[in-house]
Design a protein around this motif. Structure first.
Motif: not given
Length: 171
Positions: A79-98
């Motif tokens: 679950t921690r790995a999934a949270v880290a992965n999801t967090s990383h992907r969310a940061q990438q998505a936020q960068a793309m949105v910006s």
């Protein structure tokens, strides 16, 4: 009244026998599931078996809890790995949105500039169309004047020719 029998939850199995654990288990004074000493109703000759059964139940319970704890530890790790992965992907998505927002802003600025250029062109076109209409009118008027002048000149030329003939015939 017989001896106390442990109750096992749905799907669980009774604890293994003493022989399956070997001789490394230290059996001490046992208690009933509610923490009290065994009832004196258990005959002394069965007391030893009861203590062994109770100890085996505790060992079984411990191993069951330890296994569940290990499963939960693995689940926590995953679950921690999934949270880290999801967090990383969310940061990438936020960068793309910006980045998309910046591109959109740039394009909107370009559109606004193009609209201004288009407005200037439309204004210039109207001005040129008005001038063209004026020039067309002026040209028509000039052509009409030229035609009138030519007709007048032709009439004068005829009058001049006639007058010259009269002068030549009179002399």
């Amino acid at each position: 009244q017989g001896t106390w029998q442990p109750q096992y939850g749905a799907g669980s199995q009774p604890p293994p026998t003493a022989s399956s654990y070997g001789s490394g288990i230290m059996l001490g004074a046992s208690a009933t599931p509610d923490g009290r000493r065994p009832s004196p109703i258990v005959p002394p000759e069965q007391q030893s078996n009861h203590d062994v059964d109770q100890a085996l139940k505790y060992v079984h319970d411990y191993k069951s809890f330890a296994m569940r704890h290990e499963i939960m530890k693995n689940e926590l790790h995953d679950t921690r790995a999934a949270v880290a992965n999801t967090s990383h992907r969310a940061q990438q998505a936020q960068a793309m949105v910006s980045q998309i927002d910046q591109q959109r802003q740039h394009i909107e600025t370009q559109i606004a500039n193009l609209k201004q250029q288009l407005e200037r062109l439309n204004t210039e076109k109207q001005k040129q169309e008005t001038e063209l209409a004026t020039l067309s009118q002026d040209q028509k008027e000039a052509e009409t004047r030229m035609h009138n002048v030519q007709e007048t000149m032709q009439g004068l030329q005829r009058d001049m020719d006639k007058s010259r003939l009269l002068v030549e015939n009179f002399a």
